[in-house]
Design a protein around this motif. Sequence first.
Motif, PDB file in Angstrom:
ATOM      1  N   LEU A 358       0.806  -1.226   0.000  1.00 42.21           N
ATOM      2  CA  LEU A 358       0.000   0.000   0.000  1.00 42.21           C
ATOM      3  C   LEU A 358       0.838   1.275   0.000  1.00 42.21           C
ATOM      4  CD1 LEU A 358      -2.748  -1.000   2.625  1.00 42.21           C
ATOM      5  CD2 LEU A 358      -2.935  -1.022   0.125  1.00 42.21           C
ATOM      6  N   HIS A 359       2.142   1.136   0.054  1.00 45.60           N
ATOM      7  CA  HIS A 359       3.026   2.303   0.185  1.00 45.60           C
ATOM      8  C   HIS A 359       2.714   3.373  -0.867  1.00 45.60           C
ATOM      9  CE1 HIS A 359       6.632   4.588   1.088  1.00 45.60           C
ATOM     10  NE2 HIS A 359       6.909   4.605  -0.211  1.00 45.60           N
ATOM     11  N   ASP A 360       2.469   4.610  -0.383  1.00 46.32           N
ATOM     12  CA  ASP A 360       2.152   5.702  -1.304  1.00 46.32           C
ATOM     13  C   ASP A 360       2.882   6.989  -0.938  1.00 46.32           C
ATOM     14  OD1 ASP A 360       0.866   6.442   0.995  1.00 46.32           O
ATOM     15  OD2 ASP A 360      -1.060   6.901   0.061  1.00 46.32           O
ATOM     16  N   GLY A 361       3.919   6.861  -0.097  1.00 48.37           N
ATOM     17  CA  GLY A 361       4.681   8.043   0.276  1.00 48.37           C
ATOM     18  C   GLY A 361       4.093   8.830   1.421  1.00 48.37           C
ATOM     19  N   SER A 362       3.115   8.253   2.134  1.00 45.92           N
ATOM     20  CA  SER A 362       2.517   8.922   3.287  1.00 45.92           C
ATOM     21  C   SER A 362       2.452   7.953   4.461  1.00 45.92           C
ATOM     22  CB  SER A 362       1.099   9.417   2.949  1.00 45.92           C
ATOM     23  OG  SER A 362       0.183   8.332   2.898  1.00 45.92           O
TER      24      SER A 362
END
Length: 396
Positions: A358-362
């Motif tokens: 799920l990594h999205d930079g947040s």
Amino acid sequence: MPLRILLILGALSAFGPLAIDFYLPSFPALARAFGTDVEHVQQSLAAYFIGLAIGQLLYGPLADRFGRRMPLLVGLLLFSLASLACALAPSLEWLIAARFVQALGGCAGMVVSRAVVRDMCDPINSAKVFSQLMLVMGLAPILAPLAGGLLLSTLGWPSIFICLTLFGLLCMLAVALWLPETLSKDVPVAPLRGALGEYRRLLGDRPFLGNALTGGFAVAGMFAYIAGSPFVFIELYGVPAAHYGWLFGSNALGFILAAQLNAWLVARHGPSYWLRRAVGFYLTCGLALLLVAIAKPLSLWPLMLPLFGCIACLGILLPNATASAMAGQGRHAGSASALLGSLQFAIAASAAGLVGVLHDGSAWPVAVVIFACGVLSMGFSLFTRWAERGTTGVPR
């Protein structure tokens, strides 16, 4: 429980976190030594996780059939020999294979320690002992990387595995000299051929399964935090890498303090009472964490407060879930301990992987996985209460 036995069980419980956290600082050095990159070195960590999940299922029936001591001594010897093989590894492939075998040996301590507590204690005292053993789980993530980094800088990466070899041999000596056989001779011997049937029975035991999954999804939230916190702390909010350990350690300290508080609490209302309340608090903190993450605060501290609550309350939730699941298992405590550990570890490893997917930079992926784990933990807690009402008259 005598202090000497408690110390031995604490050392046995340390095999999982110690063998994972101790060598983490050596990843860059291992990559240089084997002419590869850190991503490939991480395969040795994955091999250890797989070994833990498989090995626990093997030791449960063995501990019920041959007693607690013999499988434990064999596992400790296997761990020590595999640790030495890691220190002498000429290639990354060798290291990966040795780490898998190391996990197969080390998980004997994790399985047997829970079974010994069940053999020697009633549910309330079991919860107290498991709370005291949580001290190991809280201290290992703080001390092991620091010690591993010190050894790495002074003696090189093989010294880390040499220390694990010596640790395994010392535990083996302590078990041989001071840990008595706790499996009662007054009950029938559990045949090995019935192992799969015993696991099927446990999976059909709704109170056992409910308590195991209540704790399993809570552990999964902690693994999600471990997997995602380096990015959130260091990359997203600019915390210096040298200060990461202090933030990580502050949450571990909350976990330790809550676990020691739980040893006092369970004497008043019992493990099931406090388990239900800890699950509710965990879910509340998880929801707060998710709402803060969605708001994308400019500072890290609004995230740290609900995150601290999530990790701290696990010090109450986990020992009580373990004690409640193990209650009433009697002769089959080894198999129950093995299935409990394998279920929880498989769920936790999946949650850690989901954070990466799920990594999205947040900070949102970490928060949403922790919140989802809280929802599922609450769901299985409610399922357990329903299941226990349906087994009135059955001692647990």
